[in-house]
Design a protein around this motif. Structure first.
Motif, PDB file in Angstrom:
ATOM      1  N   LEU A 140       0.901  -1.153  -0.144  1.00 14.21           N
ATOM      2  CA  LEU A 140       0.372  -0.202  -0.155  1.00 14.21           C
ATOM      3  C   LEU A 140       0.703   1.152   0.215  1.00 14.21           C
ATOM      4  O   LEU A 140       2.189   1.068   0.539  1.00 14.21           O
ATOM      5  CB  LEU A 140      -0.624   0.306   0.394  1.00 14.21           C
ATOM      6  N   PRO A 141       0.537   2.228  -0.267  1.00 11.01           N
ATOM      7  CA  PRO A 141       0.864   3.639  -0.422  1.00 11.01           C
ATOM      8  C   PRO A 141       1.600   3.403   0.952  1.00 11.01           C
ATOM      9  O   PRO A 141       0.835   3.600   1.764  1.00 11.01           O
ATOM     10  CB  PRO A 141       0.076   4.794  -0.859  1.00 11.01           C
ATOM     11  N   GLY A 142       2.936   4.565   1.209  1.00 10.20           N
ATOM     12  CA  GLY A 142       3.824   4.548   2.063  1.00 10.20           C
ATOM     13  C   GLY A 142       4.328   3.334   3.476  1.00 10.20           C
ATOM     14  O   GLY A 142       4.282   3.801   4.482  1.00 10.20           O
ATOM     15  N   LYS A 143       3.789   2.124   2.553  1.00 10.79           N
ATOM     16  CA  LYS A 143       4.168   1.271   3.584  1.00 10.79           C
ATOM     17  C   LYS A 143       5.109   0.200   2.744  1.00 10.79           C
ATOM     18  O   LYS A 143       5.829   1.013   1.493  1.00 10.79           O
ATOM     19  CB  LYS A 143       3.019  -0.004   3.268  1.00 10.79           C
ATOM     20  N   GLU A 144       5.251  -0.427   3.635  1.00 17.26           N
ATOM     21  CA  GLU A 144       7.202  -1.234   3.180  1.00 17.26           C
ATOM     22  C   GLU A 144       7.156  -2.420   3.239  1.00 17.26           C
ATOM     23  O   GLU A 144       6.335  -3.158   4.055  1.00 17.26           O
ATOM     24  CB  GLU A 144       7.786  -0.771   4.027  1.00 17.26           C
ATOM     25  N   LEU A 145       7.643  -3.075   2.364  1.00 16.36           N
ATOM     26  CA  LEU A 145       7.791  -4.414   2.277  1.00 16.36           C
ATOM     27  C   LEU A 145       9.086  -4.980   2.131  1.00 16.36           C
ATOM     28  O   LEU A 145       9.768  -4.953   1.642  1.00 16.36           O
ATOM     29  CB  LEU A 145       6.998  -5.024   1.323  1.00 16.36           C
ATOM     30  N   ALA A 146       9.139  -6.225   3.132  1.00 12.76           N
ATOM     31  CA  ALA A 146      10.472  -6.450   3.647  1.00 12.76           C
ATOM     32  C   ALA A 146      10.986  -7.953   3.636  1.00 12.76           C
ATOM     33  O   ALA A 146       9.943  -8.326   4.297  1.00 12.76           O
ATOM     34  CB  ALA A 146      11.434  -6.239   5.100  1.00 12.76           C
ATOM     35  N   PHE A 147      12.004  -8.978   2.599  1.00 17.49           N
ATOM     36  CA  PHE A 147      12.690 -10.025   2.896  1.00 17.49           C
ATOM     37  C   PHE A 147      13.896 -10.047   2.486  1.00 17.49           C
ATOM     38  O   PHE A 147      14.551  -9.401   2.369  1.00 17.49           O
ATOM     39  CB  PHE A 147      11.485 -10.819   1.736  1.00 17.49           C
ATOM     40  N   LYS A 148      13.595 -11.293   2.558  1.00 10.67           N
ATOM     41  CA  LYS A 148      15.416 -12.001   1.991  1.00 10.67           C
ATOM     42  C   LYS A 148      15.301 -12.984   1.211  1.00 10.67           C
ATOM     43  O   LYS A 148      14.687 -13.612   0.588  1.00 10.67           O
ATOM     44  CB  LYS A 148      15.942 -12.893   3.679  1.00 10.67           C
ATOM     45  N   VAL A 149      16.542 -12.602   0.046  1.00 12.94           N
ATOM     46  CA  VAL A 149      16.747 -13.540  -0.761  1.00 12.94           C
ATOM     47  C   VAL A 149      18.295 -14.374  -0.879  1.00 12.94           C
ATOM     48  O   VAL A 149      19.261 -13.647   0.086  1.00 12.94           O
ATOM     49  CB  VAL A 149      16.147 -13.209  -2.041  1.00 12.94           C
ATOM     50  N   GLY A 150      18.169 -15.238  -1.569  1.00  9.86           N
ATOM     51  CA  GLY A 150      19.996 -15.957  -1.174  1.00  9.86           C
ATOM     52  C   GLY A 150      20.094 -16.791  -2.245  1.00  9.86           C
ATOM     53  O   GLY A 150      19.285 -17.353  -4.101  1.00  9.86           O
ATOM     54  N   PHE A 151      21.505 -16.185  -2.860  1.00 11.33           N
ATOM     55  CA  PHE A 151      21.880 -17.237  -4.367  1.00 11.33           C
ATOM     56  C   PHE A 151      23.055 -18.233  -3.756  1.00 11.33           C
ATOM     57  O   PHE A 151      24.172 -17.702  -2.882  1.00 11.33           O
ATOM     58  CB  PHE A 151      22.592 -15.777  -4.770  1.00 11.33           C
ATOM     59  N   VAL A 152      23.486 -18.948  -4.289  1.00 11.23           N
ATOM     60  CA  VAL A 152      24.714 -19.753  -3.711  1.00 11.23           C
ATOM     61  C   VAL A 152      25.706 -19.662  -4.660  1.00 11.23           C
ATOM     62  O   VAL A 152      25.725 -18.081  -5.692  1.00 11.23           O
ATOM     63  CB  VAL A 152      24.552 -21.932  -5.105  1.00 11.23           C
ATOM     64  N   ASP A 153      26.513 -19.546  -3.110  1.00  8.88           N
ATOM     65  CA  ASP A 153      27.765 -18.785  -3.283  1.00  8.88           C
ATOM     66  C   ASP A 153      28.882 -18.877  -4.870  1.00  8.88           C
ATOM     67  O   ASP A 153      28.750 -20.274  -5.198  1.00  8.88           O
ATOM     68  CB  ASP A 153      28.176 -18.477  -2.282  1.00  8.88           C
ATOM     69  N   GLY A 154      29.804 -18.805  -5.182  1.00  3.92           N
ATOM     70  CA  GLY A 154      30.578 -18.150  -6.230  1.00  3.92           C
ATOM     71  C   GLY A 154      31.747 -17.871  -5.721  1.00  3.92           C
ATOM     72  O   GLY A 154      32.039 -16.989  -4.547  1.00  3.92           O
ATOM     73  N   THR A 155      32.384 -17.653  -6.347  1.00  9.47           N
ATOM     74  CA  THR A 155      33.836 -17.157  -6.256  1.00  9.47           C
ATOM     75  C   THR A 155      33.720 -14.909  -6.572  1.00  9.47           C
ATOM     76  O   THR A 155      33.312 -15.241  -8.041  1.00  9.47           O
ATOM     77  CB  THR A 155      35.694 -17.495  -7.108  1.00  9.47           C
ATOM     78  N   GLY A 156      34.484 -14.457  -6.176  1.00 11.86           N
ATOM     79  CA  GLY A 156      34.468 -13.021  -6.985  1.00 11.86           C
ATOM     80  C   GLY A 156      33.496 -12.019  -6.632  1.00 11.86           C
ATOM     81  O   GLY A 156      32.542 -12.216  -5.197  1.00 11.86           O
ATOM     82  N   ASP A 157      33.073 -11.141  -7.132  1.00  8.71           N
ATOM     83  CA  ASP A 157      32.048  -9.669  -5.904  1.00  8.71           C
ATOM     84  C   ASP A 157      30.888 -10.760  -6.475  1.00  8.71           C
ATOM     85  O   ASP A 157      30.619 -10.835  -7.607  1.00  8.71           O
ATOM     86  CB  ASP A 157      32.506  -8.928  -6.893  1.00  8.71           C
ATOM     87  N   ILE A 158      29.856  -9.970  -6.205  1.00  4.98           N
ATOM     88  CA  ILE A 158      28.201 -10.810  -6.273  1.00  4.98           C
ATOM     89  C   ILE A 158      27.260  -9.615  -6.824  1.00  4.98           C
ATOM     90  O   ILE A 158      27.256  -8.430  -6.065  1.00  4.98           O
ATOM     91  CB  ILE A 158      27.233 -11.344  -5.162  1.00  4.98           C
ATOM     92  N   THR A 159      26.966  -9.455  -8.170  1.00  5.19           N
ATOM     93  CA  THR A 159      26.376  -8.418  -8.682  1.00  5.19           C
ATOM     94  C   THR A 159      24.313  -9.409  -8.797  1.00  5.19           C
ATOM     95  O   THR A 159      24.043  -9.967  -9.476  1.00  5.19           O
ATOM     96  CB  THR A 159      26.343  -8.237 -10.100  1.00  5.19           C
ATOM     97  N   LEU A 160      23.885  -8.286  -8.278  1.00  6.45           N
ATOM     98  CA  LEU A 160      22.406  -8.579  -8.233  1.00  6.45           C
ATOM     99  C   LEU A 160      21.539  -7.748  -8.629  1.00  6.45           C
ATOM    100  O   LEU A 160      21.906  -6.579  -8.654  1.00  6.45           O
ATOM    101  CB  LEU A 160      21.965  -8.467  -6.330  1.00  6.45           C
ATOM    102  N   GLN A 161      20.437  -8.312  -9.527  1.00  3.99           N
ATOM    103  CA  GLN A 161      19.992  -7.345 -11.063  1.00  3.99           C
ATOM    104  C   GLN A 161      18.155  -7.521  -9.822  1.00  3.99           C
ATOM    105  O   GLN A 161      18.069  -8.333 -10.407  1.00  3.99           O
ATOM    106  CB  GLN A 161      19.986  -8.021 -11.870  1.00  3.99           C
ATOM    107  N   LEU A 162      17.904  -6.256 -10.122  1.00  2.00           N
ATOM    108  CA  LEU A 162      16.802  -5.829 -10.067  1.00  2.00           C
ATOM    109  C   LEU A 162      15.809  -5.515 -10.598  1.00  2.00           C
ATOM    110  O   LEU A 162      16.530  -4.615 -11.047  1.00  2.00           O
ATOM    111  CB  LEU A 162      16.442  -5.752  -8.257  1.00  2.00           C
ATOM    112  N   GLY A 163      14.605  -6.365 -11.019  1.00  2.00           N
ATOM    113  CA  GLY A 163      14.069  -4.993 -11.985  1.00  2.00           C
ATOM    114  C   GLY A 163      12.778  -5.351 -11.717  1.00  2.00           C
ATOM    115  O   GLY A 163      12.041  -6.390 -10.838  1.00  2.00           O
ATOM    116  N   THR A 164      11.427  -4.277 -12.547  1.00  2.00           N
ATOM    117  CA  THR A 164      10.090  -4.344 -11.415  1.00  2.00           C
ATOM    118  C   THR A 164       9.660  -4.159 -12.773  1.00  2.00           C
ATOM    119  O   THR A 164       9.669  -4.022 -13.697  1.00  2.00           O
ATOM    120  CB  THR A 164      10.205  -2.874 -10.585  1.00  2.00           C
ATOM    121  N   ILE A 165       7.908  -4.188 -12.369  1.00  2.00           N
ATOM    122  CA  ILE A 165       6.823  -4.104 -13.181  1.00  2.00           C
ATOM    123  C   ILE A 165       6.738  -2.623 -13.847  1.00  2.00           C
ATOM    124  O   ILE A 165       7.020  -2.739 -15.531  1.00  2.00           O
ATOM    125  CB  ILE A 165       5.893  -4.685 -12.782  1.00  2.00           C
TER     126      ILE A 165
END
Length: 230
Positions: free
Chosen positions: A194-219
């Motif tokens: 809803l307007p003015g509200k927030e949503l919190a959750f967590k995501v996980g990814f199998v680890d590897g070597t080097g820096d991790i880049t997370l790509q987020l896209g919205t509708i």
């Protein structure tokens, strides 16, 4: 009988002429006009000029007989100019904020984990990276992985459907998203925010070597890259 000489007429007190009285009143009136117009953007440019004229007239009138009135007029004119500057600065900041959000819309940004992406409808923060090992019932059991806290804040005036595309790379390789319900990794949610509200959750990814880049896209077409440097 000797006639009494006529009495000399009593001297009449002369009224002190008013000097610069009209200027003092004018300064007072212009100061009031300036204060009334100071909150009105664009129009307050004109009222600020009027207050500036009133200030000059009030300073001149201060050398006349209406010193108190002139001082009040000068003070009002100064306050009007100060209020105008404050109102215009606040308007510029709000415009910059709005322009920044419009510019962000539909364009990809590169940020660090811990930063906030300001999109057209939502602000997205990715933070708090943690190492963990998936459970034995996870799709990727007993795997070394990284988790991130994602917070979405809806700053629009309508409900926003939490449909996010989240992908990751570790170094130069694609990283699998973790699905481990026992540990709270159930993919991205789809609830409305809803307007003015927030949503919190967590995501996980199998680890590897080097820096991790997370790509987020919205509708809405927003896209952001969060870099976790290691």
């Amino acid at each position: 009988m000797t006639a009494m000489p006529p009495l000399a007429p009593m001297p009449v007190a002369q009224a002190r002429p008013v000097k610069f009285g009209a200027l003092a009143w004018t300064a007072l009136i212009l100061g009031i006009v300036g204060i009334v117009g100071s909150p009105i953007i664009i129009f307050n440019n004109l009222t600020a000029v009027i207050a500036g004229v009133g200030f000059i007239l009030g300073v001149i009138a201060f050398f006349g007989t209406k010193k108190t009135l002139a001082a009040i007029g000068v003070a009002l004119c100064v306050a009007a100019i100060a209020f105008t500057v404050m109102a215009q600065n606040a308007a510029v900041k709000e415009l910059d904020k709005l322009t920044g959000r419009l510019t962000d819309s539909g364009a990809a940004q590169t940020l660090n984990v811990g930063d906030t992406f300001h999109g057209k409808d939502v602000d997205i923060t990715v933070a708090n990276p943690k190492e963990f090992t998936t459970g034995k019932y996870a799709i990727q059991p007993n795997a070394k992985a990284m988790s991130y806290d994602v917070t979405v804040v809806n700053h629009s005036d309508k409900p926003w459907t939490a449909m996010l595309l989240i992908e990751a790379t570790a170094g130069n390789a694609a990283a699998e998203q973790v699905f481990d319900s026992a540990a709270g990794f159930n993919g991205t949610p789809s609830q409305d925010v809803l307007p003015g509200k927030e949503l919190a959750f967590k995501v996980g990814f199998v680890d590897g070597t080097g820096d991790i880049t997370l790509q987020l896209g919205t509708i809405g077409g927003d896209k952001a890259y969060f870099i976790h440097k290691r």
